[in-house]
Design an enzyme around this catalytic site. Structure first.
Site, PDB file in Angstrom:
ATOM      1  N   GLY A   1      15.273  21.751  19.643  1.00 33.84           N
ATOM      2  CA  GLY A   1      14.635  22.916  20.246  1.00 33.84           C
ATOM      3  C   GLY A   1      13.589  22.579  21.289  1.00 33.84           C
TER       4      GLY A   1
ATOM      5  N   ASN B   1      25.333  25.542  14.697  1.00 31.61           N
ATOM      6  CA  ASN B   1      24.356  25.985  13.707  1.00 31.61           C
ATOM      7  C   ASN B   1      23.571  27.155  14.300  1.00 31.61           C
ATOM      8  OD1 ASN B   1      22.359  26.299  11.837  1.00 31.61           O
ATOM      9  ND2 ASN B   1      21.398  24.297  12.165  1.00 31.61           N
TER      10      ASN B   1
ATOM     11  N   SER C   1      18.959  19.593  21.174  1.00 33.72           N
ATOM     12  CA  SER C   1      18.900  20.002  22.586  1.00 33.72           C
ATOM     13  C   SER C   1      20.161  19.681  23.392  1.00 33.72           C
ATOM     14  CB  SER C   1      17.663  19.412  23.278  1.00 33.72           C
ATOM     15  OG  SER C   1      16.485  19.978  22.743  1.00 33.72           O
TER      16      SER C   1
ATOM     17  N   GLU D   1      19.922  13.876  13.930  1.00 32.37           N
ATOM     18  CA  GLU D   1      19.157  14.820  14.746  1.00 32.37           C
ATOM     19  C   GLU D   1      17.691  14.386  14.787  1.00 32.37           C
ATOM     20  OE1 GLU D   1      20.913  19.043  15.001  1.00 32.37           O
ATOM     21  OE2 GLU D   1      19.943  18.913  13.078  1.00 32.37           O
TER      22      GLU D   1
ATOM     23  N   HIS E   1      19.042  19.539   6.599  1.00 33.03           N
ATOM     24  CA  HIS E   1      18.559  19.813   7.962  1.00 33.03           C
ATOM     25  C   HIS E   1      17.037  19.678   7.988  1.00 33.03           C
ATOM     26  CE1 HIS E   1      17.707  21.783  11.752  1.00 33.03           C
ATOM     27  NE2 HIS E   1      18.978  21.608  12.064  1.00 33.03           N
TER      28      HIS E   1
ATOM     29  N   GLY F   1      22.662  23.696  18.419  1.00 35.16           N
ATOM     30  CA  GLY F   1      21.771  24.737  17.928  1.00 35.16           C
ATOM     31  C   GLY F   1      21.784  25.919  18.875  1.00 35.16           C
TER      32      GLY F   1
ATOM     33  N   LYS G   1      21.468  28.966  12.806  1.00 30.90           N
ATOM     34  CA  LYS G   1      20.136  29.104  12.166  1.00 30.90           C
ATOM     35  C   LYS G   1      19.917  30.580  11.819  1.00 30.90           C
ATOM     36  CE  LYS G   1      18.751  24.983  14.618  1.00 30.90           C
ATOM     37  NZ  LYS G   1      17.716  24.171  15.224  1.00 30.90           N
TER      38      LYS G   1
HETATM   39  P1  13P Z   1      18.930  22.746  19.283  1.00 29.38           P
HETATM   40  O1  13P Z   1      20.281  22.446  19.860  1.00 29.38           O
HETATM   41  O2  13P Z   1      18.502  24.172  19.478  1.00 29.38           O
HETATM   42  O3  13P Z   1      17.928  21.749  19.710  1.00 29.38           O
HETATM   43  O4  13P Z   1      19.085  22.596  17.688  1.00 29.38           O
HETATM   44  C1  13P Z   1      19.707  21.477  17.168  1.00 29.38           C
HETATM   45  C2  13P Z   1      19.863  21.661  15.720  1.00 29.38           C
HETATM   46  O5  13P Z   1      18.902  21.662  14.970  1.00 29.38           O
HETATM   47  C3  13P Z   1      21.222  21.875  15.212  1.00 29.38           C
HETATM   48  O6  13P Z   1      21.249  21.781  13.830  1.00 29.38           O
END
Ligand code: 13P
Length: 239
Positions: A165, A7, A201, A159, A87, A222, A9
């Site tokens: 994050g 993802n 993470s 998640e 999400h 992410g 983002k």
């Molecule tokens: P991170 O891996 O940056 O924590 O993000 C996870 C996420 O939200 C994937 O959709």
């Protein structure tokens, strides 16, 4: 482990995205790798046979007068095979709820696109030990409105919001307990065994440990999916 969903983002310039794709071109991965770039890049050349294109969102409407929206049939025409729904960033920033998720999932399934339905609890919920209740509620709010054969096509991504994050990852035992409950709940209530991913993470340091959770079917990545070296390491690491 089967699925590795990336993802991106709202990250990467067009050049950075193309550079990342180029670096993955010769990657021999045994996994189903799904790249979900920003929607503005979905129509660009996606030069992979072994990887799939995913989107981070979809309109809850069919084609028509919905300015700014991208519909499931448009995604289908671009070769999109998977789409994230629910999400936590959309739940929190855009106040999306099952009112949006249900029609989105229906539109996706009508177009043979696999929904990746994201669920997760806040830090507050986790501290109050209400994680199971909240996750069950998030599942029920959507699954109750779907037909059985449609429920079976959904991938669930667990998640925890507090792990996204933050570089904070639950222990394997914590993830196991939650995923076990999701599997049991969905089996008992709906009679199906869903595919379940973990996200939050995940990085090249913790992936080996996380892969020991055999009841998981893969990961939702992410920030680590933006870095070609880290991503390559994750996608090529042995079991
Ligand atoms: P991170 O891996 O940056 O924590 O993000 C996870 C996420 O939200 C994937 O959709």
């Amino acid at each position: 482990m089967k699925y590795y969903v990336c993802n991106h983002k709202a990250n990467l310039s067009k050049e950075e995205y193309q550079d990342l794709l180029r670096s993955l071109k010769d990657l021999m991965s045994e996994y189903e790798v799904i790249i979900c770039p920003s929607s503005c890049y979905l129509g660009m050349d996606f030069p992979f046979h072994k990887m799939s294109l995913g989107s981070q969102d979809v309109s809850k409407s069919e084609n028509g007068p919905h300015t700014g929206e991208v519909t499931a049939s448009q995604l289908k025409s671009l070769g999109v095979g998977y789409t994230l729904v629910g999400h936590s960033e959309r739940r929190l920033e855009l106040k999306e709820t099952s009112f949006e998720f249900i029609p989105k999932i229906n539109c996706l399934l009508k177009n043979d696109i696999t929904p990746i339905f994201c669920i997760g609890e806040s830090e507050n919920v986790q501290k109050k030990e209400k994680t199971r209740d909240i996750l069950r509620q998030q599942i029920t709010q959507v699954y109750d409105s779907l037909e059985k054969e449609d429920r079976e096509k959904i991938i669930i991504a667990y998640e925890p919001i507090w792990a996204i994050g933050t570089k904070v990852v639950p222990s394997n035992l914590e993830i196991c307990n939650v995923v076990e409950d999701i599997l049991k709940f969905v089996k008992d209530k709906y009679g199906i065994k869903p595919v379940v991913l973990y996200g939050g993470s995940v990085n090249e340091e913790n992936i080996s440990e996380l892969k020991k959770i055999t009841m998981l079917d893969g990961f939702l990545l992410g920030s680590v999916s933006l870095n070609k070296d880290s991503l390559t390491k994750i996608l090529t690491k042995d079991e």
